[in-house]
Design a protein around this motif. Sequence first.
Motif, PDB file in Angstrom:
ATOM      1  N   ILE A 138       0.849  -1.187   0.000  1.00 19.19           N
ATOM      2  CA  ILE A 138       0.000   0.000   0.000  1.00 19.19           C
ATOM      3  C   ILE A 138       0.890   1.245   0.000  1.00 19.19           C
ATOM      4  O   ILE A 138       1.753   1.403   0.868  1.00 19.19           O
ATOM      5  N   SER A 139       0.677   2.102  -0.962  1.00 20.74           N
ATOM      6  CA  SER A 139       1.428   3.359  -1.054  1.00 20.74           C
ATOM      7  C   SER A 139       0.453   4.519  -1.073  1.00 20.74           C
ATOM      8  O   SER A 139      -0.522   4.507  -1.819  1.00 20.74           O
ATOM      9  N   TYR A 140       0.708   5.512  -0.224  1.00 25.88           N
ATOM     10  CA  TYR A 140      -0.161   6.687  -0.174  1.00 25.88           C
ATOM     11  C   TYR A 140       0.382   7.834  -1.030  1.00 25.88           C
ATOM     12  O   TYR A 140      -0.104   8.953  -0.964  1.00 25.88           O
ATOM     13  N   ASP A 141       1.392   7.535  -1.818  1.00 23.12           N
ATOM     14  CA  ASP A 141       1.925   8.523  -2.755  1.00 23.12           C
ATOM     15  C   ASP A 141       0.909   8.716  -3.883  1.00 23.12           C
ATOM     16  O   ASP A 141       0.615   7.793  -4.636  1.00 23.12           O
ATOM     17  N   ASP A 202       6.277   0.203   1.888  1.00 25.83           N
ATOM     18  CA  ASP A 202       4.858   0.201   2.245  1.00 25.83           C
ATOM     19  C   ASP A 202       4.540   1.339   3.212  1.00 25.83           C
ATOM     20  O   ASP A 202       5.368   1.707   4.050  1.00 25.83           O
ATOM     21  N   ASP A 203       3.313   1.871   3.112  1.00 22.54           N
ATOM     22  CA  ASP A 203       2.908   3.001   3.955  1.00 22.54           C
ATOM     23  C   ASP A 203       1.801   2.661   4.946  1.00 22.54           C
ATOM     24  O   ASP A 203       1.269   3.559   5.611  1.00 22.54           O
ATOM     25  N   ALA A 204       1.417   1.405   5.052  1.00 23.33           N
ATOM     26  CA  ALA A 204       0.259   1.059   5.890  1.00 23.33           C
ATOM     27  C   ALA A 204       0.642   0.223   7.112  1.00 23.33           C
ATOM     28  O   ALA A 204      -0.205  -0.478   7.667  1.00 23.33           O
TER      29      ALA A 204
END
Length: 253
Positions: A138-141, A202-204
């Motif tokens: 998961i990437s919030y970019d 990963d961002d999560a």
Amino acid sequence: MATPVLDKVEAESTASPYITVTFRIRRFNPEVSAETTWEDFQLEIDPKERVLDGLHKIKWDLDGTLTFRRSCAHGICGSDAMRINGKNRLACKTLIKDINPEKPITVEAIKGLTVLKDLVVDMEPFFQAYRDVMPFLISYDKNEPTRERLQSPQDRERFDDTTKCILCAACTSSCPVFWNDGQYFGPAAIVNAHRFIFDSRDDAGEQRLEILNDKDGVWRCRTTFNCTDACPRGIEVTKAIQEVKRALITRRF
């Protein structure tokens, strides 16, 4: 005139490699009875063959109603996890000669999941726990990536062990906590959460930690090491669970 040495070599070359083995299988057919029964099958089999080969011989030659799961037959898909002589194993990786074929080989379904028929269990609760930990990157970019996400060898090594999971459920179904409480996420789900929590791309991670901070999450683990012993891929499952616990306390991952 034949010599004793040549006679011995010739005898060895013509000797049959097959031995007689008894498979004792725990049977269950809900259309016939609500009770389980044990049924014995005798086979002539090469001890260098696998338990899966024996199950195939029974199904193909002796009793076509025998039901079990298998797919790749090479220890990759994880479909044929079952209890063999009281231990969770993959039937396709367990050799007859390694489990004392002089005594009956007991085969039964893995524990903690509802048996549907013979050696087949309902895997849905297991896979639901897997889905719940969001086992994907998961990437919030918000910017569309224009190149690959680079990662150092050291960062990759951080979660290398937990990438080996094949979702066979051998670890989860060996866990006493899971046997007694099917709501527990179980070792396999935590292992797959670990794989992404510690992935530098990963961002999560925080989200997954909060999911596992639930009353049915990582704190239910009692560190019995059953899961590590049961893993056919040699994953240090208990170590991964402890690292997730530590990350929850320190918020460092």
